[in-house]
Design an enzyme around this catalytic site. Structure first.
Site, short mmCIF file in Angstrom:
data_model
loop_
_atom_site.label_atom_id
_atom_site.label_comp_id
_atom_site.label_asym_id
_atom_site.label_seq_id
_atom_site.Cartn_x
_atom_site.Cartn_y
_atom_site.Cartn_z
N HIS A 17 11.24 -17.95 76.76
CA HIS A 17 10.02 -17.77 77.54
C HIS A 17 10.32 -17.89 79.03
O HIS A 17 9.85 -17.10 79.83
CB HIS A 17 8.97 -18.84 77.19
CG HIS A 17 8.44 -18.79 75.80
ND1 HIS A 17 8.42 -19.90 74.97
CD2 HIS A 17 7.89 -17.79 75.08
CE1 HIS A 17 7.87 -19.57 73.81
NE2 HIS A 17 7.55 -18.30 73.84
N ARG A 89 12.32 -9.16 71.55
CA ARG A 89 13.59 -9.71 71.05
C ARG A 89 14.34 -8.72 70.18
O ARG A 89 15.54 -8.60 70.26
CB ARG A 89 13.34 -10.99 70.24
CG ARG A 89 13.12 -12.18 71.12
CD ARG A 89 12.47 -13.29 70.38
NE ARG A 89 11.08 -12.96 70.08
CZ ARG A 89 10.19 -13.80 69.63
NH1 ARG A 89 10.55 -15.04 69.37
NH2 ARG A 89 8.95 -13.44 69.40
N SER A 127 9.77 -20.31 69.19
CA SER A 127 9.26 -21.68 69.14
C SER A 127 9.34 -22.21 67.71
O SER A 127 9.69 -23.38 67.49
CB SER A 127 7.81 -21.72 69.62
OG SER A 127 7.70 -21.30 70.95
P1 ADP Z 1 2.83 -15.65 70.31
O1 ADP Z 1 2.48 -16.88 69.52
O2 ADP Z 1 1.66 -14.94 70.91
O3 ADP Z 1 3.80 -14.73 69.61
P2 ADP Z 1 4.95 -16.86 71.81
O4 ADP Z 1 4.68 -18.13 72.54
O5 ADP Z 1 5.77 -16.95 70.59
O6 ADP Z 1 3.56 -16.19 71.59
O7 ADP Z 1 5.64 -15.82 72.79
C1 ADP Z 1 5.04 -15.45 74.00
C2 ADP Z 1 5.78 -14.27 74.61
O8 ADP Z 1 7.15 -14.62 74.86
C3 ADP Z 1 5.86 -13.03 73.72
O9 ADP Z 1 5.75 -11.91 74.56
C4 ADP Z 1 7.23 -13.06 73.13
O10 ADP Z 1 7.68 -11.78 72.86
C5 ADP Z 1 8.02 -13.69 74.25
N1 ADP Z 1 9.18 -14.40 73.75
C6 ADP Z 1 9.20 -15.39 72.82
N2 ADP Z 1 10.46 -15.81 72.59
C7 ADP Z 1 11.26 -15.05 73.39
C8 ADP Z 1 12.68 -14.97 73.60
N3 ADP Z 1 13.53 -15.74 72.92
N4 ADP Z 1 13.14 -14.07 74.50
C9 ADP Z 1 12.28 -13.27 75.17
N5 ADP Z 1 10.95 -13.29 75.01
C10 ADP Z 1 10.44 -14.16 74.14
#
Ligand code: ADP
Length: 163
Positions: A17, A89, A127
Site C-alpha cells: 500500500h 498485483r 493484508s
Molecule cells: P480492499 O479491501 O478494498 O481490496 P486493500 O486494503 O486490500 O483494499 O487494498 C487497497 C488498494 O491497495 C487496492 O487498490 C489494492 O489493489 C492495493 N494493494 C494492496 N496490496 C498491494 C500490493 N502488495 N501492491 C500494490 N498494491 C496493493
C-alpha cells in the site's frame, strides 16, 4: 489542484500500500488515502485504528487520510478528486478492478481510475496474507512498515483485542 483518492481497507497497511500511495503522491498534487469499510471482510483493526496506523507510516506532505462508509464516487464528487488510484498485483486483481472502474465511470464520468502496477517484491503481498503469516508465528517485518510492526504483531497474535 489535481486530487487523487487511494481507497482500500488497509487492515492493516502493508508496504505494498505504501508503495502505491507514495507513487500516487508523485503524480498528483494531493492524495487522499480513504479508509473504507468492506462489508465482505471482517476487519481485525477498527476504522480509527487503521487510520492511526496509516498516520504513523505515511510521511509525504501532500497525503491526507480520511474515512468514508458511503459510495466512493460520492466522496470523489464532494472532494473534487479527478482520479482513483489502485494497485494491480496480478491478473487475478484485474477483473474485479476493471468492473469497479467501469461502475465508477458510469456513475461519475469525470472520474478516471489509474492503475499502478505493484512492485515485483510486493506482488504477493496482501493484508490477509500478513495477518495469516503473523498469526502462525511467521516473520512479517519485510511486509509491514517498521513503525507499526510491533502493534500489528501483538494484535495478530491476539495479545490485544479491539473490543
Ligand atoms: P480492499 O479491501 O478494498 O481490496 P486493500 O486494503 O486490500 O483494499 O487494498 C487497497 C488498494 O491497495 C487496492 O487498490 C489494492 O489493489 C492495493 N494493494 C494492496 N496490496 C498491494 C500490493 N502488495 N501492491 C500494490 N498494491 C496493493
Amino acid at each position: 489542484m489535481k486530487i487523487a483518492i487511494c481507497p482500500g481497507s488497509f487492515d492493516p497497511v502493508t508496504l505494498g500500500h505504501i508503495d502505491i500511495i507514495e507513487r500516487a503522491a508523485e503524480l498528483f498534487d494531493k492524495v487522499i488515502v480513504l479508509v473504507m469499510t468492506n462489508s465482505e471482510k471482517h476487519a481485525l483493526f477498527s476504522l480509527e485504528e487503521r487510520v492511526e496506523l496509516l498516520k504513523k507510516c505515511v510521511k509525504k506532505k501532500n497525503v491526507e487520510i480520511d474515512t468514508y462508509d458511503g459510495l466512493l464516487v460520492n466522496y470523489a464528487k464532494k472532494t473534487g478528486a479527478v482520479a482513483i488510484v489502485k494497485g494491480l498485483r496480478a491478473v487475478s486483481d484485474f477483473e474485479y478492478e476493471f468492473q469497479q472502474a467501469l461502475t465508477n465511470k458510469s456513475l461519475l464520468p469525470e472520474i478516471e481510475t489509474v492503475f499502478l502496477t505493484a512492485k515485483g517484491v510486493n506482488m504477493f503481498l496482501s493484508s490477509s496474507m500478513v495477518k495469516e503469516v503473523c498469526r502462525l508465528d511467521g516473520d512479517i517485518s519485510r511486509f509491514v512498515p517498521q513503525e507499526i510492526l510491533d502493534e500489528v504483531v501483538l494484535r495478530c497474535k491476539g495479545e490485544i483485542n479491539n473490543d
